[in-house]
Scaffold this motif. Structure first.
Motif, mmCIF file in Angstrom:
data_model
loop_
_atom_site.group_PDB
_atom_site.id
_atom_site.type_symbol
_atom_site.label_atom_id
_atom_site.label_comp_id
_atom_site.label_asym_id
_atom_site.label_seq_id
_atom_site.Cartn_x
_atom_site.Cartn_y
_atom_site.Cartn_z
ATOM 1 N N GLU A 141 13.170 -5.191 -2.225
ATOM 2 C CA GLU A 141 12.502 -4.384 -3.422
ATOM 3 C C GLU A 141 12.801 -5.240 -4.688
ATOM 4 O O GLU A 141 12.360 -4.670 -5.777
ATOM 5 N N CYS A 186 14.618 2.811 -3.737
ATOM 6 C CA CYS A 186 13.686 3.561 -3.585
ATOM 7 C C CYS A 186 13.101 4.178 -5.097
ATOM 8 O O CYS A 186 11.919 4.515 -5.022
ATOM 9 N N CYS A 189 9.456 3.206 -6.292
ATOM 10 C CA CYS A 189 8.236 3.834 -5.816
ATOM 11 C C CYS A 189 8.329 5.471 -5.959
ATOM 12 O O CYS A 189 7.349 6.017 -5.977
ATOM 13 N N HIS A 190 9.465 6.038 -5.923
ATOM 14 C CA HIS A 190 9.722 7.465 -5.993
ATOM 15 C C HIS A 190 10.385 8.012 -7.352
ATOM 16 O O HIS A 190 11.330 7.139 -7.671
ATOM 17 N N GLY A 201 4.868 6.830 -5.170
ATOM 18 C CA GLY A 201 5.293 7.809 -3.874
ATOM 19 C C GLY A 201 5.617 9.157 -4.261
ATOM 20 O O GLY A 201 5.570 9.353 -5.625
ATOM 21 N N VAL A 223 11.817 5.431 7.609
ATOM 22 C CA VAL A 223 12.272 4.238 6.586
ATOM 23 C C VAL A 223 12.225 3.107 7.271
ATOM 24 O O VAL A 223 11.529 2.032 6.844
ATOM 25 N N PRO A 226 7.151 3.371 8.693
ATOM 26 C CA PRO A 226 6.432 4.519 8.506
ATOM 27 C C PRO A 226 5.398 4.912 9.529
ATOM 28 O O PRO A 226 5.193 5.940 9.715
ATOM 29 N N ALA A 235 -1.654 3.884 4.353
ATOM 30 C CA ALA A 235 -0.314 4.036 3.737
ATOM 31 C C ALA A 235 0.229 2.837 2.936
ATOM 32 O O ALA A 235 -0.164 1.610 3.489
ATOM 33 N N LYS A 236 0.923 3.063 1.966
ATOM 34 C CA LYS A 236 1.584 1.981 1.088
ATOM 35 C C LYS A 236 2.936 1.628 1.192
ATOM 36 O O LYS A 236 3.419 0.758 0.970
ATOM 37 N N MET A 237 3.590 2.432 1.847
ATOM 38 C CA MET A 237 5.224 2.280 2.062
ATOM 39 C C MET A 237 5.386 1.249 3.048
ATOM 40 O O MET A 237 5.173 1.232 4.121
#
Length: 267
Positions: A141, A186, A189-190, A201, A223, A226, A235-237
């Motif tokens: 990331e 994380c 995105c979150h 997210g 995780v 997904p 879905a993008k995750m």
């Protein structure tokens, strides 16, 4: 008339391809174009083996990131905001002091990079890449692409107090280690408890933490991949394999999210 239309189309295409990076190291935002960056004397041609986004050896023209961060305190924090709202948080020390080498790759307007996949854009116009990432324990990331803005900020724990675990926990506590994992992997995105800069997210604590409605084993499936839990073509995750997120780090992340489920705060 045709010549005029052709010139207009060329000018429009040129404007479409032009890119500008906003850089704010604490002295106010500075806007730098692709052309200005590529004209710098410290631009180098580099090969990046095992590029995280392209999964292959890639060749870039790039600038050492630390060359853009003159005067930045290693104790500071860097935020890389992408065109789609992805917001990577990276300690400045990782870019300034670690043996891993951080480079800002620059996409030339006349030689666009490949797409990242079907129906996906390329990684340009600017992409943070690393040489020897293993030397700095750089996570997947921490390779933000489509970068639009780089700015120096306080660390997330200072900016977003509602994310912090209960006071008094030792730094070695699994909850505190999990908070570090959350900030690395994380927060890009979150949000949590409504706080954070990411826009991709869902919030991971309000109205419910995923640890409240998923068994531990299913959360780990979510995780790791997904699509193994919910097959959703849009879905993008991304999935986090064990090279990106160790089992120990995942255990600590679960401990943090369970802890924060008891510390809900209104956004």
């Amino acid at each position: 008339m045709r010549a005029f239309i052709g010139l207009a189309l060329l000018l429009t295409a040129s404007l479409t391809q032009a890119a500008t990076l906003t850089l704010d190291t604490g002295k106010g935002p500075q806007r730098i174009t692709t052309e200005q960056l590529l004209a710098r004397p410290d631009v180098r041609a580099i090969d990046v083996p095992g590029d995280v986004s392209y999964h292959a050896t890639m060749h870039y023209r790039a600038i050492p990131l630390k060359a853009l961060l003159g005067g930045v305190d290693p104790a500071a924090h860097l935020q890389f905001v992408a065109l789609d709202g992805f917001a990577a948080e990276i300690p400045a020390a990782l870019a300034l002091q670690a043996r891993a080498e951080a480079w800002l790759a620059i996409e030339p307007a006349d030689a666009p990079w490949p797409k990242l996949g079907p129906d996906k854009p390329g990684a340009g116009p600017f992409y943070l890449v690393w040489l020897h990432p293993e030397a700095g324990h750089v996570g997947s990331e921490q390779w933000p692409y489509q970068v639009a803005t780089i700015r120096v900020l306080a660390d997330p724990a200072s900016r977003f107090p509602k994310m912090r675990p209960a006071p008094g926990l030792a730094t070695s506590d699994p909850v505190m280690r999990g908070f570090a994992v959350f900030q690395r992997d994380c927060i890009t995105c979150h949000t949590l408890n409504g706080q954070g800069d990411a826009k991709l997210g869902p919030d991971l604590n309000v109205p419910h933490s995923p640890t409240e409605y998923l068994r531990d084993d299913l959360f780990r499936v979510l995780v790791r991949n997904p699509q193994d839990l919910r097959h959703w073509p849009q879905a993008k995750m991304p999935g986090f394999d064990r090279n990106a997120l160790s089992d120990a780090d995942l255990d600590d992340l679960v401990a943090y999210l369970k802890h924060m489920a008891g510390r809900k705060a209104a956004p």
